[in-house]
Scaffold this motif. Structure first.
Motif, PDB file in Angstrom:
ATOM      1  N   TYR A 219       0.882  -1.347  -0.099  1.00 51.61           N
ATOM      2  CA  TYR A 219       0.108   0.108  -0.162  1.00 51.61           C
ATOM      3  C   TYR A 219       0.684   1.437  -0.061  1.00 51.61           C
ATOM      4  N   THR A 355       9.101   2.024  -2.420  1.00 49.91           N
ATOM      5  CA  THR A 355       8.504   3.319  -3.168  1.00 49.91           C
ATOM      6  C   THR A 355       7.418   3.652  -2.529  1.00 49.91           C
ATOM      7  N   HIS A 357       4.209   5.913  -1.996  1.00 52.90           N
ATOM      8  CA  HIS A 357       3.287   6.578  -2.877  1.00 52.90           C
ATOM      9  C   HIS A 357       1.986   7.115  -2.053  1.00 52.90           C
ATOM     10  N   GLY A 358       1.168   7.837  -2.818  1.00 51.92           N
ATOM     11  CA  GLY A 358      -0.019   8.390  -2.044  1.00 51.92           C
ATOM     12  C   GLY A 358      -1.307   7.978  -2.360  1.00 51.92           C
ATOM     13  N   LEU A 359      -1.448   6.790  -2.788  1.00 51.59           N
ATOM     14  CA  LEU A 359      -2.734   6.343  -3.170  1.00 51.59           C
ATOM     15  C   LEU A 359      -3.572   5.577  -2.075  1.00 51.59           C
TER      16      LEU A 359
ATOM     17  N   LEU B  29      -1.681   3.983 -10.358  1.00 50.22           N
ATOM     18  CA  LEU B  29      -0.852   3.086  -9.557  1.00 50.22           C
ATOM     19  C   LEU B  29       0.276   2.810 -10.085  1.00 50.22           C
ATOM     20  N   GLU B  32       2.561   5.758 -10.150  1.00 49.85           N
ATOM     21  CA  GLU B  32       3.112   5.935  -8.521  1.00 49.85           C
ATOM     22  C   GLU B  32       4.239   5.024  -8.270  1.00 49.85           C
ATOM     23  N   ARG B  33       4.142   3.681  -8.750  1.00 52.31           N
ATOM     24  CA  ARG B  33       5.184   2.849  -8.680  1.00 52.31           C
ATOM     25  C   ARG B  33       6.174   2.706  -9.447  1.00 52.31           C
TER      26      ARG B  33
END
Lengths: 456, 456
Positions: A219, A355, A357-359, B29, B32-33
């Motif tokens: 996540y 990594t 991330h902002g999701l 996604l 982001e990744r």
């Protein structure tokens, strides 16, 4: 002669000795596959003379040291492998290694669970890769699979049996009806599957550290330990193993990681991370994972249901994971001119190991976690008891899906009442339990266990 | 705005349409990744107007073409994704893509099994990566796991259920006693799990193509198709499903890949690759892999026993594998100055997709493959028959581990004689069978199936 990559091995315990052994035993294969040679330049150990399991001979004295700073100062050490155990020294070593621009490989789950955010921020700032496949599920490549193979997936859920000691104990209790927890633990210790101090294995925190790592990878943010619901297996009784079996379930210490919203194809929203003894249907593939084996079921929104199975601990399986990381680390080591900042820099973000991330970014408050439940109560054997219990549950909005009240009684002449409860939050169930505990007809101890039906 | 990597998608069938769909659906996604954007620049399809399963709308006409050469000529296409199916056109496309320095992603198992050696030689010479995770076991990351996670392992054995159609048919025949092969195949077709022409699925060759890929990865050389023993499931009868069950076995179409010598920790020596219906103990985890699911058990000399499970075919799972390869391919694309030959060149050998090496190199002649066997014969029901059959087996050095002769008789009044045979070579068993077939008391048809006991 092939290119050589220098390794500094910190720790010569079970896994450290295994890595040293297999680097020697499978050297020819590694050279063929890698096109380079992994050479151990330095080995850090607390005791420089103690014989080591799996090693016919100790590393030569010329490379053995008690001082981890030698790894940092030796320019021939390009990759630092941290297999010390503990928190403070490993953290100091990894900070220093990253600052010195050395690649890091670690199998330290507790360290990553507690300090992962700091470590990967340092790694990213210094452009140093940090690998950690050995931290979770031993030889099963679950880190690589989640991070790389399922990179295009929103992770819907992860269900893992990721503590071999607990699984061994519960498997024994299932195979031998009537065996209680203390005897099963003693058997695990006798078989070498539980340590003299098994606290972290049986209280759920070893699995919780691994769950934090898996959840964070899935996540994109580091999950704080205080947002993980953790319950151990210490209170599992032969009685509950028995009733679970009668009802069609097995009890497993399960790590459950979910983002509820992804079930509808949407990213984002809070996630939940928990580790607790769990009733799972006997027919589910995880129910047949026995003994010290680990298994992790991952559901992605593209790939669907997957499962990974193997040995989750032990010298050899864990060494396999460290060696895989060493191979990756060696590939990532490029001549200096390629390490300079360049237009491709952002392509390598993943190489630093994690990594963000902002999701996603939040955990569901523990009280809001929804589950089904198994509730066992010792009650007076007289009319009206079930009505009172059902009334307390109903007052908190909790439905009952089935009730079992066997004819047998305990030594005090009390009846066992077993209820399977419908989905409810922890808050609801805790409130109802407080009310039930206050009933005159209900006597301690009882048991509340969670039930996982895998989406159904 | 993030860096963009241009994709040319060749094929808009089930998997191609899935890749196109998920690139759009999970775009945020992936950005982001990956820290970059995968952009489809061109799509090749045979029919430019036909609606596609899973796609609400076709790709824009401006990027649709019938001519694959457009992918080669367009400098904005950096990665060519080959999902056309067939052999000749995909081979021409991949040759041209490699020559043009474009990265290749393919899911074409038949192509790799037949032309892998040429393709990876070209790729290595041109320093072009070729990815192929989607070629084997759908969404299960088995290619990545064998190549990367188990890089430090000599692979002792691989046992795979890698054809979903066959597994569905055999699962149905097991679940419904008496169901014969033709009806189970019809059920699979009705359920959409078998194609109108199911030849390659049921004759074992789809699984054999995948086995060739797995064996080649595991042992470092391309296995020629004529050194693979292949038998399909067409002749499996309800009778044999029944007897196997009585004896404690399930029948699965299994791919078996072994290097016998690695069991003793030694590399080298001949390997064996085979695909055939196989009796496996009901208690083995592979026995519980049902329906269209795939599973691959890999034993490494370091990691021990592992198993990977998931959906082996279908639009979404296979897309997940292609997207994973696309992510890797994007990472491997470096600015041009990093693509030049340099001191780190040998570090990237693996990136070309397949690393040949010299530790293995030969397949056991098919006649030398050793197995246990299940032998069913229709025999006259009179004294002395078993002695004649046992005599023929003994004359060829084959021992009998158990005999079952049920009381029931077939329509012609003949008895069924079922024998479990000890380990013997194909040569031994074929010679004994020829002798047995010539006995007056033995009548066709019978059945000879292989039994796998996983090292015991």
């Amino acid at each position: 002669m092939s290119l050589q990559i220098g390794i500094g091995l910190a720790g010569l315990g079970t896994v450290g000795a295994g890595v040293y052994k297999h680097l020697a035993q499978n050297r020819a294969l590694l050279v063929e596959r890698l096109g380079l040679e992994l050479v151990v330049r330095r080995v850090v150990a607390r005791d420089l003379t103690k014989p080591r399991a799996g090693l016919a001979a100790l590393p030569p004295a010329s490379i053995l040291t008690k001082d981890w700073r030698v790894l940092i100062d030796d320019p021939a050490v390009e990759i630092v492998v941290e297999l010390l155990g503990g928190i403070d020294t490993p953290l100091a070593l990894i900070r220093a290694a990253i600052a010195a621009g050395k690649t890091v490989v670690t199998g330290n789950k507790a360290l990553l669970a507690e300090h992962g955010q700091e470590i990967f921020a340092l790694a990213s700032a210094q452009r140093v890769p940090v690998f950690f496949e050995a931290s979770t599920a031993g030889g099963i490549p679950i880190i690589k699979s989640i991070r790389e193979a399922f990179i295009a997936n929103h992770i819907v859920s992860i269900h893992g049996i990721i503590n071999g000691t607990s699984n061994y104990i519960l498997s024994r209790m299932t195979a031998e009806p009537g065996l209680d927890f203390a005897d099963a633990l003693a058997a695990a210790q006798a078989a070498g599957y539980a340590e003299a101090d098994p606290t972290l294995d049986i209280n759920g925190w070893d699995a919780a550290h691994k769950a934090i790592i898996l959840a964070s990878l899935a996540y994109g943010f580091w999950v704080p330990a205080d947002r993980v619901f953790v319950e151990g297996i210490e209170k599992i009784s032969a009685t509950d193993i028995h009733f679970a079996g009668e009802l069609g379930y097995r009890i497993k210490l399960l790590a459950i990681i979910k983002a509820a919203a992804t079930e509808t194809g949407q990213a984002g929203g809070p996630i939940e991370v928990r580790v607790h003894p769990t009733l799972i249907p006997k027919t589910h593939v995880l129910a047949s994972v026995s003994g010290v084996f680990n298994a992790v079921a991952v559901r992605g929104d593209v790939v669907g249901e997957t499962l990974f199975y193997g040995r989750g601990a032990g010298q050899d399986p864990t060494s396999s994971a460290v060696l895989s990381d060493l191979a990756e680390a060696a590939f990532a080591l490029r001549p200096a001119n390629e390490q300079a900042p360049d237009a491709g820099a952002d392509l390598r973000r993943r190489c630093y190991g994690f990594t963000p991330h902002g999701l996603y970014g939040a955990c569901l408050p523990l009280e809001e976690i929804v589950s089904r439940y198994y509730l066992r109560l010792a009650v007076d054997d007289r009319p009206g008891v079930l009505a009172q219990v059902a009334g307390a549950l109903g007052a908190h909005g909790i439905g009952i899906s089935s009730v079992v009240q066997p004819e047998t009684h305990d030594a005090a002449g009390r009846a066992q009442l077993v209820l399977m409860l419908d989905r409810a939050t922890h808050r609801q169930v805790n409130a109802a339990l407080a009310e039930i505990a206050a009933l005159a007809c209900v006597h301690p101890p009882g048991a509340l266990l969670r039930v996982e039906t895998f989406g159904s």
